[in-house]
Design a protein around this motif. Structure first.
Motif, mmCIF file in Angstrom:
data_model
loop_
_atom_site.group_PDB
_atom_site.id
_atom_site.type_symbol
_atom_site.label_atom_id
_atom_site.label_comp_id
_atom_site.label_asym_id
_atom_site.label_seq_id
_atom_site.Cartn_x
_atom_site.Cartn_y
_atom_site.Cartn_z
ATOM 1 N N TYR A 97 0.309 -8.786 -10.906
ATOM 2 C CA TYR A 97 0.638 -9.428 -9.633
ATOM 3 C C TYR A 97 1.990 -8.931 -9.149
ATOM 4 C CZ TYR A 97 2.433 -13.004 -6.476
ATOM 5 O OH TYR A 97 2.986 -13.649 -5.398
ATOM 6 N N GLY A 98 2.048 -8.480 -7.905
ATOM 7 C CA GLY A 98 3.325 -8.026 -7.365
ATOM 8 C C GLY A 98 3.435 -8.223 -5.864
ATOM 9 N N ILE A 99 4.667 -8.205 -5.377
ATOM 10 C CA ILE A 99 4.953 -8.336 -3.939
ATOM 11 C C ILE A 99 5.714 -7.083 -3.525
ATOM 12 C CG2 ILE A 99 5.978 -9.802 -2.141
ATOM 13 C CD1 ILE A 99 5.953 -12.144 -4.064
ATOM 14 N N PRO A 100 4.975 -6.016 -3.135
ATOM 15 C CA PRO A 100 5.651 -4.743 -2.859
ATOM 16 C C PRO A 100 6.591 -4.765 -1.654
ATOM 17 C CG PRO A 100 3.330 -4.389 -3.341
ATOM 18 C CD PRO A 100 3.510 -5.859 -3.156
ATOM 19 N N ASN A 101 6.367 -5.677 -0.709
ATOM 20 C CA ASN A 101 7.186 -5.710 0.506
ATOM 21 C C ASN A 101 8.128 -6.909 0.518
ATOM 22 O OD1 ASN A 101 5.883 -3.422 1.553
ATOM 23 N ND2 ASN A 101 4.252 -4.670 2.469
ATOM 24 N N SER A 102 9.442 -6.649 0.501
ATOM 25 C CA SER A 102 10.463 -7.699 0.635
ATOM 26 C C SER A 102 10.179 -8.876 -0.292
ATOM 27 C CB SER A 102 10.543 -8.190 2.085
ATOM 28 O OG SER A 102 10.697 -7.104 2.962
ATOM 29 N N GLN A 103 10.164 -8.562 -1.571
ATOM 30 C CA GLN A 103 9.726 -9.498 -2.592
ATOM 31 C C GLN A 103 10.505 -10.817 -2.588
ATOM 32 O OE1 GLN A 103 11.200 -10.026 -6.139
ATOM 33 N NE2 GLN A 103 9.359 -10.284 -7.377
ATOM 34 N N ASN A 104 9.800 -11.895 -2.902
ATOM 35 C CA ASN A 104 10.404 -13.187 -3.205
ATOM 36 C C ASN A 104 10.429 -13.270 -4.726
ATOM 37 O OD1 ASN A 104 11.039 -15.866 -3.621
ATOM 38 N ND2 ASN A 104 9.305 -16.706 -2.476
#
Lengths: 388, 388
Positions: B168-175
Motif C-alpha cells: 500500500y502506498g500514496i505516490p502523490n503528496s503522501q500523508n
C-alpha cells in the motif's frame, strides 16, 4: 499474476442479492423479490425543503469532515424517541450513526467474530446478515422460527452447548418470514440469555411498521445491558440517504466506534443533517401511519391472492415481507425460473437457511409493488404454478 | 456478563484519530494536527444548485435503494477523467463507488488479509490505513520513504522475502510526509513487482492537488493489471458527501463489490447524484486550480516559518501535509503536550511508524488553517519549542 486473496473470501457462498437486484431492474418483470419500500411514500417535498434549510443554515459545515459518532442532534432525536415510544433508557452517547443498519451487521461481525467463532441466528434468517457475518468466517448455528419466535428449547440448547458470542435476530416483522416474537417469547429468551456471555443483537429495521401502530417492547427492554439494538431510517424516511444507527452498551460501542472510524471515518454528514431537519419539522408518527396504512392494505391483498392460489403463508402484523410455502414436491428454485419466464419474480427461500432447508418456501415483498401490480403479478404467479 | 469480542480487537492499538479530532474541535487551539481541506474552498453555492436540480429532475429515485456498484453517470465521469487527465484506460465497469476512499482501505483489507497475511506499506505510513488493515490482523512490513519514494532495495527485499499480498502506498503528496515518488522510482518499483503476486494498492487521494497543476503518471500506468487505484472527491469537492471510488482489475472488483454489498449495500445515492450534477455543470479543473493556488501559498508560508524556527522539513509539491524533524533529543510527544498548552496542535510522527521510530518527527497540515492562523500558530509553536 495471481492475486492473493484472504481465506474469508473463498469460504463465502456467492451472494443472491445481485441476482435479486438484477431482476428488480427489469421493467417487464413484476417483482416480489426485492426489499424496497414503496417509492411513492417517500416524502420528496419534505426532504427537499429540509435540504434547502440545511444548505441555508449549516452552509459548508454540512459538507466538511465530522466526528465518527455522528451528528449530535440526530443522535439526541433517536435517544428521545426510544424513551418516548418504547420507554427504554437511551442517551445520545449510546447511539452511533451508520450507513443504514446493514453497516451494523458488518461492524458487529468484525468486533465479535474471529475465525470459527460460534454465533446464532434465526432460521430462516436475513440474507444480508448471513452475507455480512460469513466474511468473518464464523460457525453459524440456527434456531428455527416457530409460532411466537425462535424455538425456546433449541435456543436454550444453542446457548448452553455452543456459547455463541451473540445471537442475531429480528423480533419485529422479520425479514424474510414476516413473523414477530410474542411478548412471552421475548421474556423467555431474555431469561435464557441472562447470566450467559451471549449478547442479543436485535435488528429492529421494521419495528415502526406494525399495521396496528402499537409499539412492541424490544429485547433491549428485557435485557438492557446484554442487547445491541440497531435501527434504520431506510424504511420510514428514505433508503438512499443510507442512515441507520446502533444503540449499544458502552464496551461494545467503544469498539464499534473504532471499527466504524477505520471503515469510513463517518457517515454522510449532509444526509444526517437533512434527516434531522426533516424530523424536526415533520410529524414522523403521522408519516408512519400513512406508510403502514398502505402496507397493511397491500399485505391483505397479497394474502387473499395466496389463499386463492392455495399457498399457505405467514400472517405479518407489519413490516414488508411474508413467506409462503409451496405444495409438496414443488421446488422454489424451479418456481423462480418459471416465474421469471411468466414475468413475475419471487425469492426462493433456500439462501435464507444457512444450515440447509427451505426448498419449498418463497419470500414475498409486499411494500414495493402497487395494488395493480400485485393483482397482475399474482395472476402470473398462478400461471407459473400451473405450468409446474 | 462479559462480551466475547473477536481476537482482532484486542490486538489493535488504540487509535490516535480520536484525540486528533478532539483537538480539532477546541476553538482556542490552532490546529496543524487535523486533515481537513480548507472549508472556505468548498463550493457551497455550486453544490446547493446541483442538489436543487437533483431533487427537481431525479425526484424520489435519488432517495431509494440502488445497486452496489454506484451511480453509472458518476462512474462514467470518473472513467473519462482517468482517460483524459492521465491517459490510462478506464471503463465505468472497472469503477466502484465507496464512502470516501477510506472505505477502500477497509474493503481491500477484508478481501486480501487473513490473520498473519504479510502486507507492505511505506514508513511513515497513513494512519487510517494502519488502523483499517490492523483490524484484519496482518503482519505489516514497512519500507522507508527516502528521496524519490520507497527505498528500492528495501522494497525489493520485502517483495522477495515476504511475498506480501499487496503493497500500500500514496505516490502523490503522501500523508503524512508530503513527499511524492519520482517518475523513475515508479518505473523501478513497477519492474520489481512485475511477475510477482504482490498487488500495488495505490491511494491517490492527493493526485489532483499538485501545486504546478501537472498530473503525474500513476503506478496504474506502469503496472495496470496489478494495481488497485483508489480516488476521492473529499479533497477536491467536499468530504462530508463521503464519496470516493476504486479502479481495480476484474478479479479484485468482483470480490470488492461483494464485500461492499455486505458492508452497507451501497453508498449514499443522493450525494452521488449531487456530485455528478455538480461535475456536469462546473469546471473541475478551474475549481482545483483555485484550491492548489491557496494550498501552495499556505505551504510556502509554513515552510518559511519552519525555516526560521530551525526545523528541517519536507518540501511538498502538492497535497495537504508536510513533515518536520525536531532538533536532536527533542520528543514530538512532549512537543504535542507543550504545544496544546501554548494553544497549538501538531501531530507527533510516532503513530505513522507501525514498526517503531519517528519519535523526532511531526506532521503538519497546511490546508486547513488560514494564513493568519498559520502566523499565530507558528509563533505559539516557537514558544513551545523554546519552553522545551
Amino acid at each position: 499474476m495471481q492475486f492473493s486473496f484472504s481465506d474469508r473470501y473463498t469460504n463465502t457462498p456467492k451472494s443472491f442479492l445481485n441476482e435479486l437486484f438484477r431482476v428488480s431492474r427489469d421493467p417487464s418483470i413484476i417483482s416480489f423479490a426485492g426489499g424496497l419500500p414503496d417509492t411513492n411514500l417517500i416524502d420528496l417535498d419534505g426532504i427537499r425543503a429540509a435540504a434547502s434549510t440545511v444548505f441555508e443554515e449549516k452552509g459548508r459545515t454540512a459538507l466538511q469532515y465530522t466526528t465518527t459518532d455522528g451528528y449530535l442532534p440526530l443522535r439526541e432525536y433517536i435517544a428521545e424517541r426510544y424513551q418516548k415510544r418504547l420507554g427504554i433508557p437511551a442517551s445520545p452517547e449510546e447511539i452511533q450513526i451508520v450507513n443504514g443498519s446493514q453497516q451494523c451487521l458488518d461492524i458487529i461481525g468484525k468486533i465479535f467474530i474471529s475465525k470459527g467463532t460460534h454465533i446464532g441466528m434465526e432460521s430462516p434468517g436475513y440474507l444480508g446478515a448471513i452475507d455480512a457475518f460469513s466474511l468473518y468466517e464464523p460457525q453459524i448455528h440456527t434456531v428455527p422460527l416457530i409460532e411466537g419466535g425462535p424455538d425456546p428449547d433449541s435456543f436454550q440448547e444453542l446457548i448452553e452447548t455452543r456459547q455463541p458470542s451473540f445471537f442475531y435476530g429480528i423480533p419485529n416483522s422479520q425479514n424474510p418470514s414476516g413473523t414477530s416474537y410474542s411478548k412471552d417469547r421475548r421474556k423467555e429468551l431474555a431469561e435464557i440469555l441472562r447470566g450467559s456471555d451471549c449478547a442479543f443483537f436485535e435488528d429492529d429495521a421494521f419495528g415502526e411498521l406494525f399495521f396496528d401502530g402499537k409499539p412492541r417492547l424490544p429485547m433491549k427492554h428485557y435485557l438492557p445491558d446484554q442487547t445491541i439494538l440497531s435501527g434504520s431510517f431506510s424504511k420510514i424516511i428514505a433508503p438512499g440517504l443510507r442512515i441507520g444507527w446502533i444503540h449499544a452498551p458502552a464496551p461494545v460501542l467503544e469498539r464499534f466506534n473504532h471499527a466504524k472510524q477505520a471503515a469510513d471515518l463517518h457517515s454522510n454528514l449532509l444526509s444526517q443533517m437533512i434527516l434531522h431537519e426533516y424530523l424536526r419539522r415533520n410529524d414522523l408518527d403521522h408519516h408512519i401511519r400513512q406508510i403502514t396504512r398502505v402496507y397493511k392494505e397491500k399485505c391483505r391483498h397479497i394474502c387473499e391472492h395466496l389463499d386463492s392460489l392455495g399457498l399457505a403463508h405467514t400472517e405479518p402484523a407489519g413490516g414488508m415481507f411474508l413467506m409462503a410455502t409451496l405444495p409438496e414436491g414443488l421446488s422454489s428454485m424451479k418456481l423462480f425460473s418459471e416465474g421469471v419466464k411468466a414475468g413475475v419474480a419471487i425469492l426462493p427461500g433456500v439462501p435464507f437457511y444457512p444450515e440447509g432447508g427451505g426448498e419449498d418456501t418463497i419470500r414475498i415483498n409486499f411494500s414495493s409493488p402497487s395494488i395493480d401490480e400485485i393483482d397482475c403479478g399474482m395472476e402470473r404467479l398462478g400461471a407459473a404454478l400451473s405450468a409446474l
